[in-house]
Design a protein around this motif. Structure first.
Motif, PDB file in Angstrom:
ATOM      1  N   LEU A 129      38.350  47.041  46.070  1.00 32.37           N
ATOM      2  CA  LEU A 129      36.921  47.299  46.297  1.00 32.37           C
ATOM      3  C   LEU A 129      36.601  48.776  46.549  1.00 32.37           C
ATOM      4  O   LEU A 129      35.681  49.318  45.941  1.00 32.37           O
ATOM      5  CB  LEU A 129      36.420  46.448  47.470  1.00 32.37           C
ATOM      6  N   SER A 184      42.081  39.402  43.158  1.00 27.01           N
ATOM      7  CA  SER A 184      41.441  40.027  41.996  1.00 27.01           C
ATOM      8  C   SER A 184      40.727  39.009  41.118  1.00 27.01           C
ATOM      9  O   SER A 184      39.798  39.360  40.387  1.00 27.01           O
ATOM     10  CB  SER A 184      42.465  40.807  41.167  1.00 27.01           C
ATOM     11  N   THR A 230      37.426  39.324  42.857  1.00 28.92           N
ATOM     12  CA  THR A 230      36.774  40.636  42.883  1.00 28.92           C
ATOM     13  C   THR A 230      36.480  41.197  41.491  1.00 28.92           C
ATOM     14  O   THR A 230      35.458  41.866  41.300  1.00 28.92           O
ATOM     15  CB  THR A 230      37.630  41.649  43.667  1.00 28.92           C
TER      16      THR A 230
END
Length: 301
Positions: A229, A289, A292
């Motif tokens: 992030l 992931s 995200t």
């Protein structure tokens, strides 16, 4: 968002398939070691060579890539080395923290780029790989080595023997030579490249070790948050500040949003780092992931 999820689902499914096959012991342990070796030393370098040998390499594009990689990696390493100084982190663990922030999973990255950005994106991403692979390998080896054990000769040899670096170097040299690949050879390389990504993604899944998540939970979470992030957010800000094109911004943000590579575990083990911590970070970053990456990509696409 729907098209992004549609593109990412097959990649996540391949990783999950590798994890299930490994944990159900559908194949022997030797199969996965052999598959990883085949991909790392043969299929994946062939794909890198094929992409770079035929890519239209623009010097302005190379300068752009060098600029953002230098800025991003310098910022990341500066913060990491300040933290190391404050907390007196030994190389065995510091090398793990460094790799978890500067290395990236090329299999996942190339698969996403091929699915979402097609040939133009693949050309840009292949050049990023050619430049960044030597850079992140140097940073990783240096971070895993104590000052008194630093040997320029051994570091240089490690880099020269890296098949991914050699695939990139040979591909770029062939590109600049002005020669053309014979059609039959080009098709052969394309067939090898087609095998590389599915096999690589299943090997990523097979390498996941979720038992390693039981220990060092705080470092695992911090490194996962910073890699998935903070790094892409920083990359987005720099791309906007430097007025990069939409495609360049998307590719760079994707690059810095990728989880770290499973090859980090091998390097950590070879250089006597904390391989259990590395296994935990790889596993957690790869798992997170899946959540995200769609969010990050939806923000920039």
């Amino acid at each position: 968002m729907h098209s992004i999820l549609l593109s990412l689902f097959p990649l996540i499914a391949l990783i999950f398939t590798g994890y299930i096959l490994k944990n159900r012991q559908f194949f022997s342990e030797g199969f996965w070691a052999g598959a990883e070796k085949l991909n790392y030393y043969f299929l994946f370098p062939a794909m890198l060579f094929g992409n770079l040998a035929s890519a239209r390499i623009d010097l302005d594009m190379v300068n752009t890539i060098l600029l953002i990689l230098t800025v991003m990696l310098s910022l990341a390493c500066t913060v990491l080395y300040i933290i190391r100084k404050i907390y007196r982190i030994p190389a065995a663990r510091f090398g793990v923290y460094t790799q978890s922030n500067v290395r990236f999973n090329t299999y996942i990255g190339l698969a996403i780029v091929a699915s979402l950005f097609h040939q133009q994106g693949m050309t840009l991403f292949a050049i990023i790989l050619a430049i960044s692979i030597p850079m992140v390998n140097i940073l990783s080896i240096l971070a895993l080595t104590e000052k008194e054990g630093m040997d320029l000769r051994s570091v240089s040899l490690s880099l020269l023997k890296n098949p991914l670096i050699m695939g990139c170097v040979v591909g770029v040299l062939f590109n600049f030579s002005g020669l053309q690949l014979w059609g039959g050879l080009q098709t052969f390389i394309q067939q090898l490249a087609g095998c590389s990504l599915p096999l690589g993604l299943m090997c990523v899944g097979a390498a996941l070790q979720f038992m390693a998540l039981k220990n060092d939970l705080l470092p695992l979470l911090i490194n996962t948050f910073s890699r998935l992030l903070i790094m892409p957010a920083l990359a987005y800000g720099i791309c906007k500040w430097l007025n990069f094109s939409s495609l360049e911004t998307q590719i760079f943000v994707l690059y810095f949003a990728l989880p770290t590579t499973s090859a980090s575990y091998i390097l950590t083990k070879v250089l006597k780092g904390d391989s259990q911590l590395m296994a935990g970070i790889i596993s957690l970053q790869t798992l997170c992931s899946a959540l995200t990456l769609p969010i990050v990509l939806a923000f920039v696409i």
